[in-house]
Design a protein around this motif. Structure first.
Motif, mmCIF file in Angstrom:
data_model
loop_
_atom_site.group_PDB
_atom_site.id
_atom_site.type_symbol
_atom_site.label_atom_id
_atom_site.label_comp_id
_atom_site.label_asym_id
_atom_site.label_seq_id
_atom_site.Cartn_x
_atom_site.Cartn_y
_atom_site.Cartn_z
ATOM 1 N N ASP A 1 0.787 -1.263 0.004
ATOM 2 C CA ASP A 1 -0.230 -0.053 -0.239
ATOM 3 C C ASP A 1 0.813 1.377 -0.030
ATOM 4 N N ARG A 2 2.435 1.227 -0.105
ATOM 5 C CA ARG A 2 3.243 2.076 -0.360
ATOM 6 C C ARG A 2 4.253 1.730 -1.010
ATOM 7 N N THR A 3 5.268 2.540 -1.359
ATOM 8 C CA THR A 3 6.339 2.222 -1.897
ATOM 9 C C THR A 3 7.601 2.444 -1.591
ATOM 10 N N TYR A 4 9.001 1.696 -1.720
ATOM 11 C CA TYR A 4 10.094 1.983 -1.266
ATOM 12 C C TYR A 4 10.834 1.854 -2.503
ATOM 13 N N TYR A 5 12.023 2.809 -2.596
ATOM 14 C CA TYR A 5 12.881 2.657 -3.323
ATOM 15 C C TYR A 5 14.264 2.675 -2.943
ATOM 16 N N ALA A 6 15.368 2.279 -3.571
ATOM 17 C CA ALA A 6 16.628 2.444 -3.444
ATOM 18 C C ALA A 6 17.148 3.822 -3.894
ATOM 19 N N ASP A 7 18.106 4.423 -3.038
ATOM 20 C CA ASP A 7 18.437 5.687 -3.249
ATOM 21 C C ASP A 7 18.878 5.949 -4.766
ATOM 22 N N SER A 8 19.627 4.993 -5.344
ATOM 23 C CA SER A 8 20.233 4.764 -6.442
ATOM 24 C C SER A 8 19.160 5.015 -7.552
ATOM 25 N N VAL A 9 17.898 4.671 -7.513
ATOM 26 C CA VAL A 9 16.942 4.845 -8.273
ATOM 27 C C VAL A 9 15.935 5.585 -8.302
ATOM 28 N N LYS A 10 16.000 6.355 -7.114
ATOM 29 C CA LYS A 10 14.700 7.302 -6.822
ATOM 30 C C LYS A 10 14.578 8.386 -7.684
ATOM 31 N N GLY A 11 13.524 8.705 -8.155
ATOM 32 C CA GLY A 11 13.437 9.848 -9.122
ATOM 33 C C GLY A 11 13.294 9.331 -10.610
ATOM 34 N N ARG A 12 14.062 8.254 -10.668
ATOM 35 C CA ARG A 12 14.243 7.607 -12.133
ATOM 36 C C ARG A 12 13.389 6.373 -12.516
ATOM 37 N N PHE A 13 12.851 5.462 -11.345
ATOM 38 C CA PHE A 13 12.353 4.175 -11.533
ATOM 39 C C PHE A 13 11.073 4.702 -10.702
ATOM 40 N N ALA A 14 10.055 3.731 -11.164
ATOM 41 C CA ALA A 14 8.750 3.731 -10.422
ATOM 42 C C ALA A 14 8.325 2.403 -10.470
ATOM 43 N N ILE A 15 7.794 1.877 -9.352
ATOM 44 C CA ILE A 15 7.045 0.533 -9.314
ATOM 45 C C ILE A 15 5.586 0.696 -9.073
ATOM 46 N N SER A 16 4.834 -0.005 -9.852
ATOM 47 C CA SER A 16 3.232 -0.002 -9.862
ATOM 48 C C SER A 16 2.841 -1.481 -9.941
ATOM 49 N N ARG A 17 1.584 -1.884 -9.683
ATOM 50 C CA ARG A 17 1.154 -3.101 -9.686
ATOM 51 C C ARG A 17 -0.284 -2.718 -10.359
ATOM 52 N N ASP A 18 -0.803 -3.950 -10.968
ATOM 53 C CA ASP A 18 -2.267 -3.870 -11.310
ATOM 54 C C ASP A 18 -2.795 -5.300 -10.899
ATOM 55 N N ASN A 19 -3.474 -5.348 -9.690
ATOM 56 C CA ASN A 19 -3.843 -6.392 -9.127
ATOM 57 C C ASN A 19 -4.791 -7.350 -9.915
ATOM 58 N N ALA A 20 -5.729 -6.347 -10.811
ATOM 59 C CA ALA A 20 -6.589 -7.131 -11.522
ATOM 60 C C ALA A 20 -5.887 -8.114 -12.640
ATOM 61 N N LYS A 21 -4.686 -7.672 -13.098
ATOM 62 C CA LYS A 21 -3.766 -8.510 -13.962
ATOM 63 C C LYS A 21 -2.785 -9.126 -13.376
ATOM 64 N N ASN A 22 -2.656 -9.280 -11.850
ATOM 65 C CA ASN A 22 -1.660 -9.902 -11.305
ATOM 66 C C ASN A 22 -0.377 -9.550 -11.853
ATOM 67 N N THR A 23 -0.130 -8.364 -11.893
ATOM 68 C CA THR A 23 1.414 -7.931 -12.538
ATOM 69 C C THR A 23 1.685 -6.838 -11.876
ATOM 70 N N VAL A 24 2.893 -6.794 -11.681
ATOM 71 C CA VAL A 24 3.820 -5.596 -11.172
ATOM 72 C C VAL A 24 4.650 -5.255 -12.038
ATOM 73 N N TYR A 25 4.938 -3.876 -12.123
ATOM 74 C CA TYR A 25 5.822 -3.255 -13.168
ATOM 75 C C TYR A 25 7.014 -2.493 -12.598
ATOM 76 N N LEU A 26 7.992 -2.261 -13.361
ATOM 77 C CA LEU A 26 9.023 -1.414 -12.970
ATOM 78 C C LEU A 26 9.551 -0.737 -14.066
ATOM 79 N N GLN A 27 9.021 0.723 -14.022
ATOM 80 C CA GLN A 27 9.246 1.777 -15.367
ATOM 81 C C GLN A 27 10.541 2.237 -14.696
ATOM 82 N N MET A 28 11.660 2.059 -15.873
ATOM 83 C CA MET A 28 12.849 2.592 -15.559
ATOM 84 C C MET A 28 13.407 3.742 -16.769
#
Length: 119
Positions: free
Chosen positions: A53-80
């Motif tokens: 229900d929240r997100t965590y990021y490594a400092d090395s990727v903050k501001g560049r990567f985004a994690i998201s999920r679609d529970n209806a599709k049973n999928t998690v994404y990493l936009q880099m």
């Protein structure tokens, strides 16, 4: 049991973007926190991002990567975005009961997908 399959890796130039996907099957996907880790050649596997229900990021990727999920599709994404050579690694998705940045907290792992960033 939860089965995880990553996709979306590949070769990209520095400054470019990729979106990784991780499809889950098995137990109820929405019950799990999901994480992305990566392992570069000759290095330990390291935390990248996690989501419940929240997100965590490594400092090395903050501001560049985004994690998201679609529970209806049973999928998690990493936009880099704004990829750097040092982002080159095998990227793994993983599932845990509770959100964490620690590898040992994750019970289920995918096989990994290679991301290579060229200069």
């Amino acid at each position: 049991q939860v089965q995880l399959v990553e996709s979306g890796g590949g070769l990209v130039q520095a400054g470019g973007s990729l979106r990784l996907s991780c499809a889950a099957s098995g137990r109820t996907f929405s019950n799990y926190a999901m994480g992305w880790f990566r392992q570069a050649p000759g290095k330990e596997r390291e935390f990248v991002a996690a989501i419940s229900d929240r997100t965590y990021y490594a400092d090395s990727v903050k501001g560049r990567f985004a994690i998201s999920r679609d529970n209806a599709k049973n999928t998690v994404y990493l936009q880099m975005n704004s990829l750097k050579r040092e982002d080159t690694a095998v990227y793994y998705c993983a599932a845990a009961t509770l959100i964490s940045t620690m590898e040992y907290e994750y019970d289920y792992w995918g096989q990994g997908t290679q991301v290579t960033v060229s200069s």
